[in-house]
Structure formats: C-alpha cells, structure tokens
Design an enzyme around this catalytic site. Sequence first.
Site, PDB file in Angstrom:
ATOM      1  N   GLU A 134       0.702  -1.025  -0.111  1.00  0.00           N
ATOM      2  CA  GLU A 134      -0.078  -0.176   0.195  1.00  0.00           C
ATOM      3  C   GLU A 134       0.827   1.261  -0.283  1.00  0.00           C
ATOM      4  O   GLU A 134       0.651   2.547   0.186  1.00  0.00           O
ATOM      5  CB  GLU A 134      -0.646  -0.018   0.660  1.00  0.00           C
ATOM      6  CG  GLU A 134      -2.316  -0.755   0.751  1.00  0.00           C
ATOM      7  CD  GLU A 134      -1.757  -2.028   0.672  1.00  0.00           C
ATOM      8  OE1 GLU A 134      -1.986  -3.090   0.945  1.00  0.00           O
ATOM      9  OE2 GLU A 134      -2.586  -2.099  -0.293  1.00  0.00           O
ATOM     10  N   ASN A 160      -0.722  -6.739  -4.327  1.00  0.00           N
ATOM     11  CA  ASN A 160      -1.386  -6.046  -5.337  1.00  0.00           C
ATOM     12  C   ASN A 160      -0.695  -5.059  -6.560  1.00  0.00           C
ATOM     13  O   ASN A 160       0.434  -4.762  -5.471  1.00  0.00           O
ATOM     14  CB  ASN A 160      -2.682  -5.270  -4.511  1.00  0.00           C
ATOM     15  CG  ASN A 160      -2.044  -3.854  -3.757  1.00  0.00           C
ATOM     16  OD1 ASN A 160      -1.404  -4.775  -2.987  1.00  0.00           O
ATOM     17  ND2 ASN A 160      -1.535  -3.058  -4.172  1.00  0.00           N
ATOM     18  N   ASP A 189      -7.047  -4.656  -5.651  1.00  0.00           N
ATOM     19  CA  ASP A 189      -6.152  -4.925  -4.405  1.00  0.00           C
ATOM     20  C   ASP A 189      -7.105  -6.463  -3.846  1.00  0.00           C
ATOM     21  O   ASP A 189      -6.881  -6.747  -3.240  1.00  0.00           O
ATOM     22  CB  ASP A 189      -7.217  -4.171  -3.209  1.00  0.00           C
ATOM     23  CG  ASP A 189      -5.818  -4.681  -2.247  1.00  0.00           C
ATOM     24  OD1 ASP A 189      -4.482  -4.409  -2.883  1.00  0.00           O
ATOM     25  OD2 ASP A 189      -5.927  -4.490  -1.542  1.00  0.00           O
TER      26      ASP A 189
HETATM   27 CA    CA Z   1      -3.290  -4.958  -0.748  1.00  0.00          CA
END
Ligand code: CA
Length: 576
Positions: free
Chosen positions: A195, A272, A314
Amino acid sequence: MKKTSLVVAISACLTISAHTVSASVTDQDILNDHKMTGQVVTNGMGLQGQRFSPLNIINTGNVNKLVPIWSFSFGGEKQRGQEAQPLIYDGVMYVTASYSRVFAIDLKTGEELWQYDARLPDGIMPCCDVVNRGAAIHGDTIFFGTLDAKLVALDRKTGKAKWKKKLGDYKAGYSITAAPLIVEGKVIMGVSGGEFGIIGKVEARDAETGKLVWSRPTIEGHMGMLNGKESTMTGKKNATWPGDMWKYGGGATWLGGTYDPETRTIFYGTGNPAPWNSHLRPGDNLYSTSRIAFNPDNGEIKWHYQTTPNDGWDFDGVNEVVSFNQDGKKFAATADRNGFFYVLDREEGKLVNASPFVRDITWAKEIDLKSGRPVYNDDNRPSDPTKSGDGKKGKSVFAVPSFLGGKNWMPMSYSQQTELFYVPSNEWGMDIWNEPVSYKKGAAYLGAGFTIKPLFEDYIGSLKAIDPRSGKIVWEYKNHAPLWGGVMTTAGGLVFMGTPEGYFKAFDAKSGDELWKFQTGSGIVGQPITWEQNGEQYVSVLSGWGGAVPLWGGEVAKRVRHLNQGGSVWTFKIPN
Ligand code: CA
C-alpha cells in the site's frame, strides 16, 4: 559375565550423554515435519503447507471431551490481532505475538521461559494491524520478522538476539508480518508494504550468519542478487509496466512461502500492483498478483501464474500455495483474494482447474482454462477519474468480492484423509472508485476509495470443503462475523478453526457437522496446531481479535465492533 556388564555400563553412559547434548532442529526434522507428530517446526505443519496432522488420538468420537489445560497471556498494554501459528520443539512452545514479540513457553506448565520484545521505533507503517504470523526454527535458532522490516535470529534457549538483518526501510513503508521459511539451511523471507509502493522481493540468507545468499525482486525491471553480486533482472523492463511505474510497483511478498521438496521449489504469492488505480499502469504488471515458483539455489523464477492481471480491485494474490498429489500427479492449490480456487500443475505452473468459491463474483465471468486468464466484466472495473466524473473521483462500482478477499491471508488446509481442501472464506462486496495519485515516499499509494459491505444479513464468514478434482463445494459452515483465522485438519476426521466471536471449533471433516466448541474470551484469528507427547494429543490456538477487518472493514467493521481484544494462547487435551 564381565563383558556383558561392561556393555551395559557403556550404553548407560551413552544414554546419559544423549540426554545432556542439547537437541537441535535439523534439515531432516524440517523436511519430515508433516509426519513427525511430536513436533511442529514449520509454519504450515509441513513445508508443503497442508496443515494436516496424521494424529487420530483426538477424533470425531471423543473430541467433545476436549478441555483446556493451560492458557498463557501475552500481557502488557499491547494487544491487538494475534495471527501466529506456534511452533513446538523439545518441550517448548515458541510463539510470536502482536508488536513483534516472541515467547518461549514450557509445554507442561504453560509458564514463560523467556520473552523477546523487538522494541519498535515510532513511525512504523503496518497497513493492516500490528500482527505477526509466526516464527521459524533451525539448529538452536528461532527466526522471526519485525514490523520495522528486520529479520531477527534468537538463541532458542535464552531468547537473546544472535543477529539482525534489515530487509527494507520502514520509513518507506516496508514491514514484515509473515513467518520465515527454512529451506536447506537457508532462511527465506519476503516483505510487506504494497500500500506504500514498496518493491516486493524474496530473500534467502544463511541461517547461521544471516549473510544474504540471493534476493529476487518480484516486479519486472529490478535486479536480483546472488552471492554478493548482481544476478539477473526480474522479467524485462517495461514489458508489462508503462514508463517509470515499475519503480514503485508493489507486488509485496507479505505472506509466508511454502516449499515442495519433490520438485525442489519455493512458492510465494505476490500482492497487488501499486497504486490500486489500474488506469495509471496499463499492462499485466508482472509479477504482481501472481504465484511464483523459485529455484531455492539461486532465486531464479522457474514459472509464474498471475491470477489478476492489471489488478484494479486490490485482489492481492499472496495466498498460500499448497502442494498435494492426486491421481499420481503433482498439483498445487491456491484460493485467491479474487474469489477463485485454482489448481495448478506444480512442475510447470499450468492451470488445471479454476472455480469460484464465493457467491456472486462480479469482476470476472470465469477463468479461461486455455489461456489461464480471467474473462473480465469490463464495466465492473472502477473507471479512470481523468476520463469520467470531475477528475477527482471516478465512477464507483460495486465489486464482489471486496478487497479483503474471498479469502485473505488465513491459511486453508488439505486433508489427506478426505482429499478435500478446507477454505476459510468470506462473502462480502465493496463500493470502489479511483482517484488520481502520485508516489510519495512513506505515504499511502492507493489512488482509490472504498466501502466494504456485507452481502447477506445472517453471515459473512464461510468455511468451505472443496473437492479439488471438480471445484465443487462439498459442505459449508456459515459464520456471522468474517473468518480471519487458519484451518487445520487431522486423521481423526476433524477440521479445527476459530471464529472472531471467540469460539475454537471442531467439525466433522466429511459432513461439516460441528462437534465441539470452546469460548476463548477474545476473537480467534490465529492458526491451530496439534502434536503428541507421551501418547497424548494436544491442540493449541491463539486468541486475540484484530487484523485488517476492524481497520478497513467499512460497514462490516461496524458489525464486529462489539468484539473485544485479547492476547493469549490456549492448549487443550482430553483428560485421562
Ligand atoms: Ca493490498
């Protein structure tokens, strides 16, 4: 006569010395962990990650007699999510807890032998709670990762640090929550931080010294290392990433890996691609949201299988790869955040079968078995905010599953007895939209907004027994709160799993009937284990509610707001 007594004297002597020499975990102990019932020395109860025990002392006929024999508190003011799997060796439990702590506990009494506290700096950036998922053991050393992205080696007798190695800059968003993996004397470890636009990687270090053997970044364009020198580039720069986007491309290896000794392959999933807004990075974005097979000697990629190319939701596909053999073939299974259960040929990474394991999936129609790629529903991809809306917020879509996944980190189990997988899943969706974003060191790098919503009034969590031959769901147990803990199966015909409501439960592996439950006092998001000592079978699990759901869960977080935190490990047996 004289001769005989001499032999007796010598053997008595040998017996004594065998007891005084300290036991030490060998590569053989690790390779055979799935069969050696007196120990648990790997995360996954075996390198292949099946979480199946051949023990049947506790079984469907007597599990209702299971009672706790001790409970150990992690103490302190610091509680939050307890996601670890304990290790068992030589009369001691080694277990990690929230805020990068490790405890050694006497198995007989439940008393503490030592505690190690990593003393974290201010400014760590764990995305999804201050959890730790477990330690590794080799020789006389305990290994674990910290929230400030260090790999730490501890003396298993004293808890004193032997060495520490930094895997990334915590100020740039790197952290570690996974359990390390030991393969042939090397400690294998990945990193968290998808992230924040970090670069995922898997690294192998000499277990004795901590010296780096190899490092393999999981985003194309980045250079690998082998024995102190640059080795090969991962993929081909700009083949599937535009411009400079690969420099902050994510692909975090934030969950522990597994190892298959039959093909000598290390498996890791990757998270991701960064940022979440997929319109900023047209292309497949390799090797994000993939399962990667690594050569344990040099870290070269043998094959990869990407579950969500150009991920826009995601669908952070780190999910564990579990090796299993069926009908004389070598397979690997993985249940993805994106809601599909995949069976792969684990020698070549070819897709064998893919089937949905949650209801009402919106983002894809199916997985094309020929190409191995999803058939997208294009209108369920959140739109480009520069082309729709006011430039600040793109069109919102309702996508299923939510980004917390059809299945998140919590490990499934494969029973060699029923030949079924037991998958802890969740049924939920999300409103998701894209926003503009640019990379800034140490700042969230999403370019998206979201609200997670339940799909059904009566349940979100769903434990499913899945037949890997057909992908069919054989039985299902529905749970009100979302499931966030691991599953274990045994040759006693049992499936063990905990719930956020605090219950540790045992189910009949064939029918799904609930046979036993015990209230542990806080939500269970840990991973159960079992072992044998002096002819008795023990079961342990951590209790301590937390993890990503209360932090990211939107409307679901409201549904579970009443659940209380905790921090303890419980051990059970049948009284004799
Ligand atoms: Ca993630």
